[in-house]
Design a protein around this motif. Structure first.
Motif, mmCIF file in Angstrom:
data_model
loop_
_atom_site.group_PDB
_atom_site.id
_atom_site.type_symbol
_atom_site.label_atom_id
_atom_site.label_comp_id
_atom_site.label_asym_id
_atom_site.label_seq_id
_atom_site.Cartn_x
_atom_site.Cartn_y
_atom_site.Cartn_z
ATOM 1 N N GLY A 214 47.837 39.717 41.026
ATOM 2 C CA GLY A 214 46.559 39.396 40.407
ATOM 3 C C GLY A 214 45.428 39.294 41.421
ATOM 4 N N LYS A 215 45.761 39.540 42.662
ATOM 5 C CA LYS A 215 44.714 39.479 43.685
ATOM 6 C C LYS A 215 43.931 40.787 43.704
ATOM 7 C CE LYS A 215 42.754 37.704 47.429
ATOM 8 N NZ LYS A 215 42.256 36.331 47.613
ATOM 9 N N THR A 216 42.627 40.670 43.753
ATOM 10 C CA THR A 216 41.770 41.845 43.805
ATOM 11 C C THR A 216 40.985 41.846 45.110
ATOM 12 O OG1 THR A 216 41.527 41.907 41.416
ATOM 13 C CG2 THR A 216 39.817 42.977 42.684
ATOM 14 N N THR A 217 41.100 42.947 45.813
ATOM 15 C CA THR A 217 40.304 43.104 47.031
ATOM 16 C C THR A 217 39.309 44.233 46.808
ATOM 17 O OG1 THR A 217 42.210 42.434 48.335
ATOM 18 C CG2 THR A 217 40.414 43.494 49.532
ATOM 19 N N ILE A 218 38.063 43.974 47.191
ATOM 20 C CA ILE A 218 37.015 44.986 47.022
ATOM 21 C C ILE A 218 36.328 45.220 48.351
ATOM 22 C CG2 ILE A 218 34.929 45.622 45.740
ATOM 23 C CD1 ILE A 218 36.050 42.868 44.147
ATOM 24 N N TRP A 219 36.368 46.456 48.782
ATOM 25 C CA TRP A 219 35.587 46.840 49.948
ATOM 26 C C TRP A 219 34.285 47.405 49.401
ATOM 27 C CZ3 TRP A 219 40.787 47.341 49.460
ATOM 28 C CH2 TRP A 219 41.592 46.792 50.475
ATOM 29 N N SER A 220 33.169 46.813 49.778
ATOM 30 C CA SER A 220 31.939 47.119 49.065
ATOM 31 C C SER A 220 30.788 47.428 50.020
ATOM 32 C CB SER A 220 31.578 45.906 48.196
ATOM 33 O OG SER A 220 30.249 45.973 47.785
ATOM 34 N N SER A 221 29.805 48.143 49.487
ATOM 35 C CA SER A 221 28.586 48.418 50.257
ATOM 36 C C SER A 221 27.524 47.357 49.975
ATOM 37 C CB SER A 221 28.046 49.800 49.881
ATOM 38 O OG SER A 221 27.722 49.833 48.504
ATOM 39 N N SER A 222 27.950 46.204 49.530
ATOM 40 C CA SER A 222 27.025 45.172 49.051
ATOM 41 C C SER A 222 26.121 44.595 50.146
ATOM 42 C CB SER A 222 27.844 44.029 48.456
ATOM 43 O OG SER A 222 26.995 42.947 48.144
ATOM 44 N N ASN A 223 24.966 44.109 49.721
ATOM 45 C CA ASN A 223 24.155 43.327 50.656
ATOM 46 C C ASN A 223 24.150 41.844 50.293
ATOM 47 O OD1 ASN A 223 22.451 43.651 48.431
ATOM 48 N ND2 ASN A 223 20.614 43.488 49.646
ATOM 49 N N ALA A 224 24.988 41.460 49.332
ATOM 50 C CA ALA A 224 25.054 40.041 48.973
ATOM 51 C C ALA A 224 26.440 39.725 48.394
ATOM 52 C CB ALA A 224 23.953 39.678 47.993
ATOM 53 N N PRO A 225 27.471 39.687 49.228
ATOM 54 C CA PRO A 225 28.843 39.583 48.704
ATOM 55 C C PRO A 225 29.104 38.294 47.924
ATOM 56 C CG PRO A 225 28.809 39.409 51.109
ATOM 57 C CD PRO A 225 27.455 39.851 50.692
ATOM 58 N N PHE A 226 28.509 37.190 48.325
ATOM 59 C CA PHE A 226 28.791 35.941 47.607
ATOM 60 C C PHE A 226 28.120 35.908 46.242
ATOM 61 C CE2 PHE A 226 30.251 34.805 51.766
ATOM 62 C CZ PHE A 226 31.381 34.054 51.485
ATOM 63 N N ASN A 227 26.933 36.467 46.219
ATOM 64 C CA ASN A 227 26.234 36.663 44.968
ATOM 65 C C ASN A 227 27.084 37.530 44.028
ATOM 66 O OD1 ASN A 227 24.189 37.328 43.132
ATOM 67 N ND2 ASN A 227 22.642 37.157 44.724
ATOM 68 N N ASN A 228 27.632 38.598 44.569
ATOM 69 C CA ASN A 228 28.484 39.502 43.789
ATOM 70 C C ASN A 228 29.736 38.785 43.301
ATOM 71 O OD1 ASN A 228 27.892 42.454 45.866
ATOM 72 N ND2 ASN A 228 26.669 41.534 44.263
ATOM 73 N N ARG A 229 30.323 37.979 44.174
ATOM 74 C CA ARG A 229 31.551 37.287 43.785
ATOM 75 C C ARG A 229 31.282 36.357 42.604
ATOM 76 N NH1 ARG A 229 34.889 33.103 47.587
ATOM 77 N NH2 ARG A 229 33.010 31.892 47.136
ATOM 78 N N PHE A 230 30.140 35.688 42.681
ATOM 79 C CA PHE A 230 29.742 34.782 41.606
ATOM 80 C C PHE A 230 29.671 35.529 40.269
ATOM 81 C CE2 PHE A 230 25.998 33.264 39.192
ATOM 82 C CZ PHE A 230 26.464 32.026 38.799
ATOM 83 N N LEU A 231 28.990 36.675 40.279
ATOM 84 C CA LEU A 231 28.824 37.431 39.031
ATOM 85 C C LEU A 231 30.123 38.078 38.565
ATOM 86 C CD1 LEU A 231 25.336 39.172 39.336
ATOM 87 C CD2 LEU A 231 25.988 37.322 37.803
ATOM 88 N N LEU A 232 30.883 38.615 39.513
ATOM 89 C CA LEU A 232 32.144 39.264 39.144
ATOM 90 C C LEU A 232 33.133 38.241 38.597
ATOM 91 C CD1 LEU A 232 32.642 41.775 42.109
ATOM 92 C CD2 LEU A 232 32.227 42.362 39.711
#
Lengths: 287, 162, 766
Positions: free
Chosen positions: C209-227
Motif C-alpha cells: 500500500g506504499k506509494t512512491t512518486i518521483w515528481s517534477s513538483s515545486n511544492a512536494p508537501f503541498n502536493n502530499r496534502f492534496l493527494l
C-alpha cells in the motif's frame, strides 16, 4: 505516432516506383523536420514513409556557368555555408540561415522546404525571384517546371502520383544583379516569417535604369508569389524615379494574406509595403 | 516493419532493432537509457534534445532512429572523459550558466559544435547559433559568457579539444 | 605546522555567505547525469497518457473505456470511478482529479491509460468513447458576471470564485478636491510558465500500500496534502521524491500527472510514468491569470498621489486552484510601492471555461505592476514631472504605511530607484529618435503574504565532520540547495564543500509547506536551516567545552577547527568532536530548527493587516528602440536594481535577475496564449514565443543590499521580483520613444504600429 513502413530507395527511379505503387498511403521524408512533427501530432499518419536521404547525388550543389543545380535533399545548412552561392546567390544563403535553428538546418532540406508548400517557406521567395526551375522525376519521365508553377496552394504542389522533386536549378543572375531577402517576425531567430520579401534588381549602366526587377512575397497568399505588376513599375526607371509609395501600395495589393495567430491580414499587407520598399532602397544603395 | 540499425554512440558500436516511428531521442532515452538528452518540446523548437550526428548538432526529437543507421552520434554522456569534464562543461559550472540544468546538455552540445566550427566565435555569433536552444532560467547571459570563455581559451590555443 | 594552519584559517576566515560558490548540483547538470522525473526508468514500468476534455464546457453523459482496455499492451485505464468521489482545492473545493459530471475547460482530465509502450497508450486514448452534451461556454469574465450567465460551478453563484477588498482612508473625499484625476483601464494576457521540462511523474504503488512518486513538483508537501486528501491515502503511505526539477516558476505544484500516475500504478500493479508533452503543457497546465484593471488616481500638481481607487477583474479560468492567493497578492501590491493615504480596492476572481490560472512568478503582481506603473508614467507626463521623480516623491520609505496598513521597516526602495537611475544613465526624454527610456518599480512579499508560512530543517553531522541538511525546500533551478548549504556552512563554521543539502523526500525531509513559491525559501527555509545549524553547533560546542574545560560561549568554529577566544592556535578539529559524539558516546549530532513567519491574514472588509512577511523592492529601467514602420520594439538594455538585503551568492542572484528579465520581456512583448472559445490556438514554442539568446538585450543586474532584520544574514528573497516591473518599464520606454501608450500586453509589433498610426491620425489610443 502511428506505425508505418519505412523505405530506403537507392535511386530516384526506385523512389518514384515506390511512390507510384504506394500512392496516397505514402509520404516522402527528407529531413523530417516537418513530417515528424506532423506525425507526432497525429496530423499526418502515412502507412509508408519513403526516405530520399539514401538516394545518391540528391544532396549536392553543382555550380557551372549557367547556374546552380541544387539537389532536392541538400541541407539548408549546406546552402547557407556554400561559398559559390554566398558569392552569387547570397539571398538564398541568408534565407536558409533564417530558417529554424542550427539543429534544424542540419536536418531540413531545400526540397522539403519547397514541397511542404507552406506560404511562409523562407526558401521560396528567393528562388522565385531568381527564376528557379524545378526538375521533377516520375518513374518514366523527367519534367522541368518554373518554380512558380510548382506551387498550387497551401501544402499542395504540382507533383503527380509517383513523382518526386529531384533538383532545383537556379540560373546565375546577370552580372550586376542585386538581391536581398528580408524576413519579418517578432523575434530575431526561430520564427516563421510573418512576411518574407525577396527582390532582385538589375540596373543598366551607365544610365542607371532598372533593366530587370523581380519581387517575390512569402506568407501573404495561398502560395509564395511574384508581385509582377509591382515589378513593372520599376523597369525602365532610375532609382530616383521609382514611385516608392505606389510600389509599396501595389505590392500590398498583389498580396492576399489571411489573418492568423501570427498576424492579421492588414498588418501583413502593410509589411509587404514596408519590406518591399526597404528591399528596393537597400539594393539601390549598392547600385 | 522493424529495422535493424547499426551506429556508433559515444564511440561504441551499437546494433539495435527499432520501430521506424521511433525518433533518435526515443531510442537514446528509452532503449539506451542515455537520459542526458532531454525532450522539451518534441518539435525542434527548444534544442534540449540536441546531439551531434557526424559532428553536427541536430534535434534528436525530429530525426527518425532509422535515419541514424551508419552514423556517428555523440550525446552529452560522450563529452566528458570519465570524471574529466569538457572545458565547456567546466565553464558552464564556473560562470553560473546552469540553473535548473534541463536545457544544459543541449546547450553544451550546440556550443561544442559551434566552437568546433568557429573556435573564436563572437558573443553575437554565439547568440545567433544558439538561438535554437531555449532556456527559461538564465536569460542566456551567463551561458553566452561561458561559451565565450572557452572560445577565448581556444583562441589562446591552451585547450585540448574534447 | 598546526598552528600555521590554524592561523591561516583565522586569517582567511572566508565568508561563505556572500561568495559565489559553484552550485551544489552544477556538475551533474553539466554532464547530463542529473536525473529529472522523466529520466526515471523502473523494472516493469508502464507509460501513461491522459485523455483531456474535447470541450470547454460540457456535461459528461458516458465514458466507455472498454475498447481501450482490450487493446493489447494496455494494462490499466482509470476514470473518476477509480478515485474517491470528492472535490478539492487549496482554497476552495471545486476541482475533482477526474471530471465526473462536467468538464469545465479543455484541459480537464477525463481518463488516463497505462500501457507497455507510449504509442500503445496513445492509441488507447483514441479508443475511449466519451459522450458529451455541450454546454454554453464563458470565455470572458465580463460575460461570466452577467446576471443571466450560466453557472460553471452550480454552487458558485455569479461565477464568482474569490473577492478581496482594501479600504484605507477616504478616496472619494480625496477625489472631490484633487487637482488631477486620471482613470485608465489596463489588460494583461494569458502566458505560460514554460519550464523547459514539462510536468512529469513516476508512481510506484506496492503491495503493502506504499506509494512512491518521483515528481517534477515545486511544492512536494503541498502536493502530499492534496493527494492525501484527494486519494484518501494516509501521508505515511505517500512518499514524494524530488530529484532535479527542470524549472517551475510556480507552475509545477498543480497535480497535472500525479493522481493519474498513482491510480494507474495501483490498478496495474506496476510503476507508471507520465510525461506531458509541450502541447499539453501549453493547453492544460496552469497559466498566469489575465487581469483587467481599472485605476483611478488623484495627484496634486507636484505629483504626490492623494488617492487610488482600483478595480481588478481576474480571469480565474475553470477552477479556483491557487487563484485566490494570486488575487490576494495582486490586491496587496496593487497600489504600488508608494505611500498613499487613501486607497480603495475591489477585486474579483471570476470563473471562465478557460485554462486554470495558477501562481506564476510574481503571483498577480506583474499584472498590477503593469497597470499601476503605466498609469504613474502617464500622470508624470501629463503634469510635467520626471517619471523618476514622481516615484521618489511617493516612494515607501522607513516608517511609511502601505495600503494594507503595514509599517515598513528596514526597506531599500529608494536605493533601488537611485541605483537604477545612476547606472543606467536614465533620461526622461531620449535625445535619439525612436528611442526611449522607461522606468518602473514594484513591491513584493518574500514569504507567503497574508497567511502563516513555515519551514523546518534538520542538520545532521556525519562522523567525519561533514554535514547533511534535510529540508523540504525544492530546488527548481533557483539554487536554493546551494543557498542553504552556504547558510549551514557559514553558521556551523565548516567548509561549503563539506555541506550537502539533500533534495526533498516527504518521508525524510521535515515539512516545508509552500515549496518554491513567493520568494520564500531563502528566508523561510534559510532561517530554518540556520536555526538547525545553530542547534547542532551548540551540541558540538557543549561537548568541546567539556573536553577542553573552557566556556562554551568562548568557543568558535572556523573552517572546521575549534578556537578558544583570542587564541590563534586551534584547540582541535570540529570533525574530531563530532566523531567523539559517535564513539564513545553513541550519538548522531542532529540539529533541528524551524521558522514560522508573522504574516497575518488580511481583514476581509478592509484588507488591513500585517500581511507582508518581508518587503521586497525593485526598479527596472528599460531602453528601447521602436521601428516606426513595423512596430517592432527592440529592447536595447535592461537595468534591474533589486534590494536583496544580503546577497548570499551574487552570481546566483545575477542569474535570477537575468532569467526573470527574460520572462518579463516575454510578457511585455512576445508571449501570449491565444484562445478561441476556450481552445488554445498556439500551443507551441514557435507561436507562443519566448525570447531566444538572439533576442535578449544586455541585462545589467544591480544588487542593492539594505539588510532585512528578519532574513538570514539580512537576506530577502529575490527570485520572483525579477520579472515583475519589466513589462511596465518596457511599455513606459515605448511611450517615451513614440509618444503612444498601449494599455494592454503584449506590445506586439502589430499593436504598436496600429497605435502609432492612430496617433498620427490624431485619434485617442487605448
Amino acid at each position: 505516432m502511428k506505425q508505418f513502413h519505412y523505405h530506403e530507395p537507392k535511386t530516384v527511379e526506385e523512389a518514384c516506383l515506390m511512390m507510384a505503387e504506394l500512392g496516397d498511403n505514402a509520404k516522402l521524408i527528407a529531413g523530417g523536420t516537418d513530417l515528424v512533427v506532423q506525425m507526432n501530432r497525429g496530423a499526418k499518419a502515412p502507412s509508408h514513409v519513403v526516405s530520399v536521404k539514401t538516394i545518391q547525388g540528391l544532396d549536392s550543389i553543382i555550380e557551372n556557368e549557367e547556374g546552380f543545380r541544387i539537389g532536392a535533399a541538400t541541407l539548408l545548412a549546406d546552402i547557407s555555408d556554400h561559398k559559390g552561392m554566398q558569392s552569387k546567390l547570397p539571398m538564398l544563403c541568408s534565407a536558409a540561415r533564417s530558417i529554424g535553428s542550427a539543429q534544424v538546418r542540419n536536418l531540413s532540406t531545400v526540397g522539403g522546404n519547397i514541397c511542404n508548400a507552406a506560404p511562409s517557406a523562407d526558401m521560396a521567395p528567393g528562388l522565385l525571384a531568381l527564376n528557379a526551375i524545378v526538375t521533377i522525376a516520375g518513374h518514366e519521365n523527367l519534367r522541368t517546371l518554373p518554380l512558380e508553377e510548382f506551387f498550387v496552394g497551401p501544402g499542395i504542389v504540382n507533383l503527380e502520383k509517383g513523382e518526386i522533386l529531384t533538383e532545383i536549378f537556379v540560373p546565375t543572375p546577370t552580372s550586376g544583379t542585386q538581391q536581398v531577402y528580408l524576413k519579418h517576425g517578432p523575434r530575431r531567430a526561430m520564427d516563421c516569417a510573418v512576411v518574407g520579401v525577396a527582390v532582385t534588381l538589375l540596373f543598366e549602366q551607365p544610365t542607371g535604369r532598372c533593366q530587370q526587377a523581380r519581387i517575390a512575397l512569402g506568407a501573404v497568399g495561398p502560395t509564395p508569389l511574384r508581385a509582377k505588376m509591382t515589378e513593372k513599375l520599376l523597369v525602365g526607371k532610375t532609382f530616383n524615379e521609382f514611385p516608392l509609395d505606389r510600389i509599396a501600395e501595389l505590392a500590398a495589393q498583389e498580396a492576399s494574406p489571411i489573418s492568423d495567430v501570427r498576424a492579421s491580414a492588414d498588418y501583413r499587407c502593410e509589411m509587404v509595403s514596408t519590406f518591399t520598399k526597404r528591399a528596393i532602397v537597400q539594393l539601390a544603395s549598392f547600385a | 516493419m522493424n529495422k535493424n540499425i547499426t551506429f556508433t554512440v559515444n564511440g561504441e558500436p551499437v546494433s539495435l532493432t527499432v520501430e521506424p516511428r521511433w525518433t533518435l531521442l526515443r531510442v537514446l532515452r528509452d532503449k539506451m537509457f542515455l537520459t542526458g538528452s532531454k525532450e522539451g518540446c518534441g518539435e525542434g523548437e527548444c534544442g534540449s534534445c540536441t546531439v551531434l550526428v557526424d559532428g553536427k548538432p541536430v534535434n534528436s526529437c525530429l530525426m527518425l532512429a532509422v535515419a541514424a543507421d551508419g552514423k556517428t552520434i555523440t550525446t552529452i554522456e560522450g563529452l566528458s572523459r570519465g570524471t574529466e569534464l569538457h572545458p565547456l562543461q567546466k565553464a558552464f559550472i564556473e560562470k553560473g550558466a546552469i540553473q535548473c540544468g534541463f536545457c544544459t546538455p543541449g546547450m553544451v552540445m550546440t556550443a561544442k559544435s559551434l566552437l568546433d566550427k568557429n573556435p573564436d566565435a563572437s558573443a553575437e555569433e554565439i547568440r545567433q547559433e544558439m538561438a535554437g536552444n531555449l532556456c527559461r532560467c538564465t536569460g542566456y547571459t551567463k551561458i553566452v559568457e561561458a561559451v565565450q570563455e572557452v572560445a577565448g581559451q581556444l583562441k589562446g590555443g591552451c585547450h585540448e579539444n574534447g | 605546522m598546526k598552528m600555521d594552519r590554524g592561523q591561516m584559517a583565522l586569517d582567511q576566515k572566508q565568508e561563505i555567505v556572500g561568495n559565489s560558490v559553484p552550485k551544489i548540483d552544477a556538475s551533474i547538470k553539466a554532464t547530463g547525469e542529473a536525473l529529472f522525473a522523466a529520466d526515471i526508468y523502473l523494472p516493469g514500468m508502464l507509460f501513461g497518457k491522459i485523455l483531456r476534455s474535447k470541450h470547454a464546457h460540457a456535461r459528461i453523459l458516458d465514458i466507455d473505456t472498454s475498447k481501450a482496455e482490450k487493446l493489447p499492451g494496455v494494462k490499466a485505464v482509470v476514470t473518476w470511478r477509480d478515485a474517491p468521489d470528492l472535490k478539492l482545492g487549496m482554497y476552495t473545493d471545486d476541482w475533482q482529479f477526474f471530471a465526473k459530471e462536467k468538464v469545465r475547460y479543455h484541459g480537464d482530465i477525463v481518463a488516463a491509460v497505462a500501457a507497455t509502450d507510449i504509442e500503445i497508450a496513445e492509441d488507447a486514448l483514441a479508443l475511449i468513447e466519451v459522450e458529451y452534451e455541450e454546454l454554453p461556454g464563458l470565455f470572458d469574465p465580463q460575460d461570466s458576471l452577467k446576471l443571466d450567465a450560466p453557472l460553471i460551478h452550480e454552487d458558485r453563484p455569479g461565477n464568482i470564485a474569490a473577492t478581496r477588498k482594501i479600504r484605507k482612508g477616504d478616496v472619494e473625499k480625496a477625489f472631490a478636491s484633487a487637482e488631477h484625476i486620471f482613470e485608465d483601464t489596463y489588460q494583461t494576457q494569458m502566458v505560460d510558465h514554460c519550464p523547459i521540462e514539462t510536468h512529469a511523474s513516476v508512481a510506484q504503488c506496492d503491495s503493502s500500500g506504499k506509494t512512491t512518486i518521483w515528481s517534477s513538483s515545486n511544492a512536494p508537501f503541498n502536493n502530499r496534502f492534496l493527494l492525501s486528501r484527494g486519494l484518501q491515502l494516509p501521508m505515511s503511505k505517500l512518499k514524494i521524491v524530488l530529484n532535479n526539477v527542470g524549472g517551475a516558476f510556480g507552475g509545477k505544484q498543480d497535480l497535472m500527472t500525479e493522481p493519474s500516475c498513482i491510480l494507474l500504478s495501483k490498478k496495474s500493479g506496476r510503476p507508471v510514468k507520465i510525461v506531458v508533452d509541450r502541447e499539453e503543457e501549453f493547453t492544460a497546465s496552469t497559466v498566469r491569470h489575465p487581469f483587467t484593471m481599472t485605476y483611478k488616481t488623484a495627484v496634486d500638481s507636484k505629483g504626490k498621489i492623494l488617492a487610488r481607487k482600483i478595480e481588478l477583474i481576474q480571469d480565474m479560468g475553470a477552477y479556483n486552484d491557487l487563484g485566490e492567493g494570486v488575487l490576494r497578492y495582486a490586491s496587496l501590491m496593487a497600489a504600488g510601492p508608494y505611500e498613499i493615504e487613501n486607497v480603495w480596492l475591489d477585486a474579483v476572481g471570476v470563473y471562465t471555461n478557460k485554462q486554470v490560472g495558477g501562481v506564476m512568478r510574481g503571483v498577480g503582481v506583474p499584472q498590477v505592476s503593469f497597470a499601476g506603473e503605466s498609469q504613474l508614467d502617464r500622470i508624470a507626463e501629463k503634469i510635467g514631472v520626471d517619471p523618476y521623480e514622481i516615484r521618489m516623491i511617493n516612494a515607501l520609505e522607513e516608517g511609511s504605511v502601505t495600503a494594507n496598513g503595514q509599517k515598513c521597516v528596514g526597506i531599500g526602495f529608494k536605493e533601488t530607484l537611485k541605483a537604477a537611475k545612476k547606472i543606467s544613465g536614465y533620461e526622461w526624454k531620449s535625445k535619439e529618435k525612436n528611442r526611449g527610456f522607461g522606468i518602473a518599480s514594484m513591491v513584493y512579499s518574500s514569504g507567503a503574504a497574508g497567511r502563516h508560512d513555515y519551514s523546518s530543517a534538520v542538520v545532521k553531522l556525519n562522523e567525519d565532520g561533514t554535514v547533511v541538511v534535510l529540508t523540504g525546500a525544492p530546488d527548481v533551478g533557483q539554487g536554493v540547495r546551494t543557498t542553504l548549504a552556504q547558510i549551514a556552512a557559514q553558521t556551523l563554521g565548516v567548509k561549503y564543500e563539506n555541506c550537502w543539502v539533500e533534495a526533498p523526500n516527504t518521508d525524510i525531509s521535515p515539512v516545508d509547506m509552500y515549496g518554491a513559491n513567493a520568494s520564500r525559501l531563502t528566508v523561510v527555509a534559510g532561517n530554518a536551516v540556520m536555526s538547525a545549524a545553530m542547534d547542532a553547533k551548540r551540541k558540538i560546542l557543549k561537548r568541546a567545552s567539556e573536553k577542553w574545560q573552557v566556556k562554551e560561549e568562548d568557543l568558535q568554529i572556523v573552517q572546521g577547527e575549534i578556537f578558544h577566544q583570542g587564541q590563534s592556535k586551534s584547540l582541535g578539529f570540529f570533525k574530531d568532536v563530532v566523531m567523539e559524539m559517535h564513539r564513545p558516546y553513541g550519538q548522531t549530532t542532529i540539529g533541528t530548527g524551524d521558522c514560522i513567519t508573522t504574516s497575518v491574514p488580511m481583514d476581509p472588509e478592509t484588507g488591513q493587516s500585517e500581511a507582508v512577511n518581508i518587503f521586497v523592492f525593485a526598479t527596472h529601467v528599460a531602453e528601447v528602440e521602436v521601428d516606426p514602420e513595423t512596430g517592432l520594439v527592440k529592447v536595447l538594455n535592461i537595468w534591474a536594481a533589486h534590494d536583496v538585503g544580503k546577497s548570499i551568492n551574487p552570481v546566483n542572484i545575477e542569474g535570477q535577475i537575468q532569467g526573470g528579465v527574460q520572462m518579463g520581456l516575454g510578457f511585455a512583448l512576445t508571449e501570449n496564449i491565444i484562445t478561441r472559445n476556450g481552445k488554445t490556438l498556439n500551443p507551441t514554442f514557435l507561436d507562443c514565443k519566448m525570447m531566444t539568446a538572439a533576442d535578449m538585450p544586455e541585462i545589467h543586474p544591480i544588487i542593492v543590499e539594505v539588510p532585512e532584520p528578519k532574513g538570514p544574514f539580512g537576506a530577502r528573497g529575490v527570485g520572483e521580483a525579477t520579472c515583475i516591473p519589466t513589462a511596465a518599464a518596457v511599455a513606459n520606454a515605448v511611450c517615451s520613444a513614440t509618444g503612444t501608450r498601449i494599455n494592454s500586453l503584449p506590445l506586439s509589433p502589430e499593436k504598436v504600429l496600429s497605435s502609432l498610426k492612430m496617433k498620427s491620425s490624431g485619434k485617442k489610443t487605448n
